[in-house]
Design a protein around this motif. Structure first.
Motif, PDB file in Angstrom:
ATOM      1  N   ARG A 251      -1.787 -46.011  11.688  1.00 45.26           N
ATOM      2  CA  ARG A 251      -1.713 -46.125   9.987  1.00 45.26           C
ATOM      3  C   ARG A 251      -2.775 -46.878   9.421  1.00 45.26           C
ATOM      4  O   ARG A 251      -2.968 -46.832   8.485  1.00 45.26           O
ATOM      5  N   ALA A 252      -3.867 -47.533  10.280  1.00 44.38           N
ATOM      6  CA  ALA A 252      -4.758 -48.088   9.675  1.00 44.38           C
ATOM      7  C   ALA A 252      -5.687 -47.040   9.249  1.00 44.38           C
ATOM      8  O   ALA A 252      -6.846 -47.181   8.507  1.00 44.38           O
ATOM      9  N   ASP A 253      -5.627 -45.969   9.994  1.00 40.94           N
ATOM     10  CA  ASP A 253      -6.715 -44.881   9.518  1.00 40.94           C
ATOM     11  C   ASP A 253      -6.029 -43.499   9.216  1.00 40.94           C
ATOM     12  O   ASP A 253      -5.894 -42.379   9.965  1.00 40.94           O
ATOM     13  N   PRO A 254      -4.951 -43.440   8.233  1.00 38.31           N
ATOM     14  CA  PRO A 254      -4.184 -42.272   7.958  1.00 38.31           C
ATOM     15  C   PRO A 254      -4.739 -41.014   7.648  1.00 38.31           C
ATOM     16  O   PRO A 254      -4.329 -39.947   7.838  1.00 38.31           O
ATOM     17  N   PHE A 255      -6.052 -40.796   7.179  1.00 42.24           N
ATOM     18  CA  PHE A 255      -6.805 -39.652   7.065  1.00 42.24           C
ATOM     19  C   PHE A 255      -7.584 -39.430   7.903  1.00 42.24           C
ATOM     20  O   PHE A 255      -8.741 -38.692   7.878  1.00 42.24           O
ATOM     21  N   ALA A 256      -7.703 -39.953   9.432  1.00 45.14           N
ATOM     22  CA  ALA A 256      -8.656 -39.593  10.352  1.00 45.14           C
ATOM     23  C   ALA A 256      -8.717 -38.136  10.448  1.00 45.14           C
ATOM     24  O   ALA A 256      -7.849 -37.610  10.319  1.00 45.14           O
ATOM     25  N   PHE A 257     -10.079 -37.646  10.726  1.00 45.04           N
ATOM     26  CA  PHE A 257     -10.190 -36.390  10.925  1.00 45.04           C
ATOM     27  C   PHE A 257     -11.728 -36.416  11.835  1.00 45.04           C
ATOM     28  O   PHE A 257     -12.560 -36.884  11.232  1.00 45.04           O
ATOM     29  N   ARG A 258     -11.660 -35.579  12.820  1.00 42.99           N
ATOM     30  CA  ARG A 258     -12.894 -35.646  13.766  1.00 42.99           C
ATOM     31  C   ARG A 258     -13.290 -34.160  13.887  1.00 42.99           C
ATOM     32  O   ARG A 258     -12.597 -33.687  15.229  1.00 42.99           O
ATOM     33  N   PRO A 259     -13.803 -33.486  13.124  1.00 45.87           N
ATOM     34  CA  PRO A 259     -14.156 -32.207  13.327  1.00 45.87           C
ATOM     35  C   PRO A 259     -14.979 -31.833  14.250  1.00 45.87           C
ATOM     36  O   PRO A 259     -15.219 -30.527  14.700  1.00 45.87           O
ATOM     37  N   GLY A 260     -15.865 -32.730  14.853  1.00 45.31           N
ATOM     38  CA  GLY A 260     -16.881 -32.415  15.993  1.00 45.31           C
ATOM     39  C   GLY A 260     -16.234 -31.953  17.231  1.00 45.31           C
ATOM     40  O   GLY A 260     -15.481 -31.486  17.505  1.00 45.31           O
ATOM     41  N   ALA A 261     -17.237 -32.064  18.150  1.00 48.10           N
ATOM     42  CA  ALA A 261     -16.741 -32.008  19.659  1.00 48.10           C
ATOM     43  C   ALA A 261     -16.220 -30.560  19.994  1.00 48.10           C
ATOM     44  O   ALA A 261     -15.148 -30.397  20.485  1.00 48.10           O
ATOM     45  N   HIS A 262     -16.947 -29.817  19.703  1.00 53.01           N
ATOM     46  CA  HIS A 262     -16.588 -28.402  20.083  1.00 53.01           C
ATOM     47  C   HIS A 262     -17.047 -28.084  21.608  1.00 53.01           C
ATOM     48  O   HIS A 262     -18.160 -28.077  21.997  1.00 53.01           O
ATOM     49  N   ALA A 263     -16.195 -27.611  22.567  1.00 50.23           N
ATOM     50  CA  ALA A 263     -16.585 -27.230  23.928  1.00 50.23           C
ATOM     51  C   ALA A 263     -17.129 -25.586  23.393  1.00 50.23           C
ATOM     52  O   ALA A 263     -16.516 -24.978  22.914  1.00 50.23           O
ATOM     53  N   GLY A 264     -17.968 -25.200  24.347  1.00 52.85           N
ATOM     54  CA  GLY A 264     -18.393 -23.746  24.626  1.00 52.85           C
ATOM     55  C   GLY A 264     -17.619 -23.167  25.592  1.00 52.85           C
ATOM     56  O   GLY A 264     -17.470 -23.938  26.371  1.00 52.85           O
ATOM     57  N   LEU A 265     -17.908 -21.829  25.375  1.00 49.88           N
ATOM     58  CA  LEU A 265     -17.505 -21.125  26.753  1.00 49.88           C
ATOM     59  C   LEU A 265     -18.387 -21.183  27.668  1.00 49.88           C
ATOM     60  O   LEU A 265     -19.793 -21.291  27.444  1.00 49.88           O
ATOM     61  N   PRO A 266     -18.204 -21.316  28.864  1.00 50.98           N
ATOM     62  CA  PRO A 266     -19.152 -21.471  30.091  1.00 50.98           C
ATOM     63  C   PRO A 266     -20.149 -20.257  30.117  1.00 50.98           C
ATOM     64  O   PRO A 266     -19.862 -19.095  29.621  1.00 50.98           O
ATOM     65  N   PRO A 267     -21.633 -20.675  30.293  1.00 50.81           N
ATOM     66  CA  PRO A 267     -22.528 -19.283  30.350  1.00 50.81           C
ATOM     67  C   PRO A 267     -22.049 -18.348  31.112  1.00 50.81           C
ATOM     68  O   PRO A 267     -21.423 -18.699  32.212  1.00 50.81           O
ATOM     69  N   GLY A 268     -22.234 -17.141  31.096  1.00 51.30           N
ATOM     70  CA  GLY A 268     -22.223 -16.222  31.921  1.00 51.30           C
ATOM     71  C   GLY A 268     -20.560 -15.684  31.811  1.00 51.30           C
ATOM     72  O   GLY A 268     -20.260 -15.360  32.968  1.00 51.30           O
ATOM     73  N   CYS A 269     -19.808 -16.082  30.825  1.00 50.88           N
ATOM     74  CA  CYS A 269     -18.506 -15.756  31.026  1.00 50.88           C
ATOM     75  C   CYS A 269     -18.479 -14.256  31.315  1.00 50.88           C
ATOM     76  O   CYS A 269     -18.892 -13.486  30.439  1.00 50.88           O
TER      77      CYS A 269
END
Ligand SMILES: Cc1cc2nc3c(=O)[nH]c(=O)nc-3n(C[C@H](O)[C@H](O)[C@H](O)COP(=O)(O)OP(=O)(O)OC[C@H]3O[C@@H](n4cnc5c(N)ncnc54)[C@H](O)[C@@H]3O)c2cc1C
Length: 452
Positions: A251-269
């Motif tokens: 409740r202290a941060d009702p509008f929390a939004f963390r758009p970062g932190a994207h995992a990528g597909l492993p190379p050579g999928c």
């Protein structure tokens, strides 16, 4: 201004073409590009390239990227009115608006789209049944016309140009700025109810019921289920939560939004990872894992609206051949066509990894806007699926017979003749374009393919 000759595709990674990509950082620079007159093969705008097809490509011509027209000029914390350049992404708008309790009025399944692209495709979201599509929330836009003149266009003052531009796939000019009305929310979490349905009849019945009860709703369907299980789905429906719904620590941060932190597909999928066996297995596991019924789960904006954004470049999972999206809408009353389309896909054993069924509400006046009241089904198939061209051709015929249409932001292969049957206002669009752009400055691979 940077210029480069670049090989471009849409998100589906089919139909590549080479164009000179120019990246203006001011409206004056963009205007100069259009004042220069028609490049021999034309000019088209490009946002973040999230249309699945060749809409933001212009083989042998010029593509104007809005990557550097990406400033939010103002966001009124009291009214929620955002004035921004056309290259601003919906993620940027969320990041700027959420701390003051404002969210985008319509969000497609990815927030990595620009305001210009959202207007040009008149995108829809899970709330179409109550909110309509994106252009309905645009108060005005500034557009550079084919000769480079800048015009401010509002739906009341200049409805013809406004509603040709909304859904017009960049073919009326380069949108450089827009004023968008955001929507007020009380927290950034959603209270989500989930229902697992056994077949298409139950899926349609629950979707209809949930349209009346929720602001956002959608069904993820198992495209390979057949017989008694045809159209079985997991339906998620929800609304933004109230502060009292949040656990105490949040409740202290009702509008929390963390758009970062994207995992990528492993190379050579490995290419060919998506096939009828893997999709059949994944669909079955995902369906069984879903609860029969669950109420009140709190989900983040990312999980509820943009689950695919969590994996960077997820479109590479289909391998170098890419994939084709197919999204249609058919009017209410054509339920048999929806059922039949699912039968056709399941019988062809064509593996659609992401299969989404939803009901649209009223359409807007956009000449080429996709939504109309009815059922919309989105499918995606590896482009190399055997028999795919035949299957999609049969789906086109079914959709035309049912009085429906396919979505221009996703289509990569519909015949021009079928498109004309699907979009009865195409002649009005062509007339306006001929008056606006007699020299034929604006063109894309999509416009050439379909004679738009
Ligand atoms: C994972 C995923 C989920 C999606 N889910 C949905 C969904 O739920 N609903 C939906 O409606 N769509 C959906 N889409 C499609 C996407 O929202 C649209 O294709 C949108 O137009 C992409 O915006 P963009 O900025 O990437 O534009 P681009 O793909 O770069 O361009 C799309 C069109 O807009 C034109 N354009 C772009 N910028 C401008 C400008 N400044 N002026 C004039 N024309 C311009 C281009 O010329 C082109 O015709 C989804 C796409 C992905 C990848």
């Amino acid at each position: 201004m940077s210029h480069r000759t670049v090989r471009l595709t849409g998100w589906g990674r089919v139909s590549p073409s080479w164009a000179e990509v120019v990246v203006p950082s001011t409206v004056a620079e963009a205007a100069a590009l259009l004042q220069a007159g028609p490049a021999s093969r034309g000019v088209i705008a490009r946002g973040l390239g999230r249309s699945y097809n060749d809409a933001a490509q212009c083989g042998g011509g010029v593509v104007i990227s809005t990557a550097r027209l990406n400033r939010i000029i103002g966001l009124d914390a009291v009214t929620g009115r955002a004035v921004c350049e056309a290259g601003v992404s919906l993620e940027q708008l969320m990041t700027a608006g959420l701390p003051a309790g404002w969210f985008v009025p319509v969000s497609p399944g990815t927030r990595q789209v620009t305001v210009g692209g959202a207007i040009a495709a008149d995108v829809h979201g899970k709330n179409h049944h109550v909110a309509g599509s994106f252009a309905s929330h645009v108060e005005s836009l500034d557009i550079l016309l084919p000769g480079g003149d800048l015009r401010t266009v509002a739906p009341q003052a200049d409805p013809a140009l406004f509603w040709a531009t909304a859904g017009g796939m960049g073919l009326t000019g380069l949108i450089v700025r827009a004023t968008v009305r955001l929507r007020r929310i009380a927290t950034s979490r959603l209270r989500v109810d989930t229902v697992r349905t056994a077949d298409i009849d139950e899926t349609m019945a629950v979707l209809a019921e949930h349209d009346r009860a929720y602001g956002y709703t959608v069904a993820w369907s198992d495209s390979l289920a057949r017989g008694a299980s045809l159209g079985r789905s997991v339906i998620t429906s929800g609304d933004f939560a109230e502060p009292a719904d949040l656990p105490r620590f949040a409740r202290a941060d009702p509008f929390a939004f963390r758009p970062g932190a994207h995992a990528g597909l492993p190379p050579g999928c490995p290419p060919g990872l998506i096939n009828r066996h893997s999709v059949g297995l994944a669909n079955a596991v995902w369906y069984r894992k879903a609860p029969r019924s669950r109420r009140g789960e709190l989900q983040t904006i990312g999980k509820f609206f943009h689950p695919l954004d969590g994996i960077r470049n997820w479109n590479r999972i289909y391998g170098p051949g890419g994939f084709r999206q197919y999204q249609y809408v058919v009017p209410f009353g054509a339920e048999a066509a929806v059922r039949h389309s699912l039968e056709m896909v399941a019988t062809a054993r064509a593996p659609s990894f992401v299969t989404v069924l939803k009901r649209f509400g009223e359409g807007d006046p956009g000449l080429l806007s996709f939504p109309m009241p009815g059922w919309t089904l989105a499918l995606d198939f590896p482009a190399r699926t055997p028999g795919l061209a035949r299957l999609l051709g049969s789906l086109d015929r079914l959709v035309v017979e049912a009085g429906g249409r396919v979505y221009l932001a996703k289509d990569s292969r519909v015949p021009a003749g079928a498109l004309a049957q699907m979009y009865p206002r195409l002649p009005e669009f062509a007339k306006l374009r001929a008056e606006l752009d007699p020299a034929g400055t604006l063109a894309s691979d999509l416009s050439r393919r379909l004679g738009l």
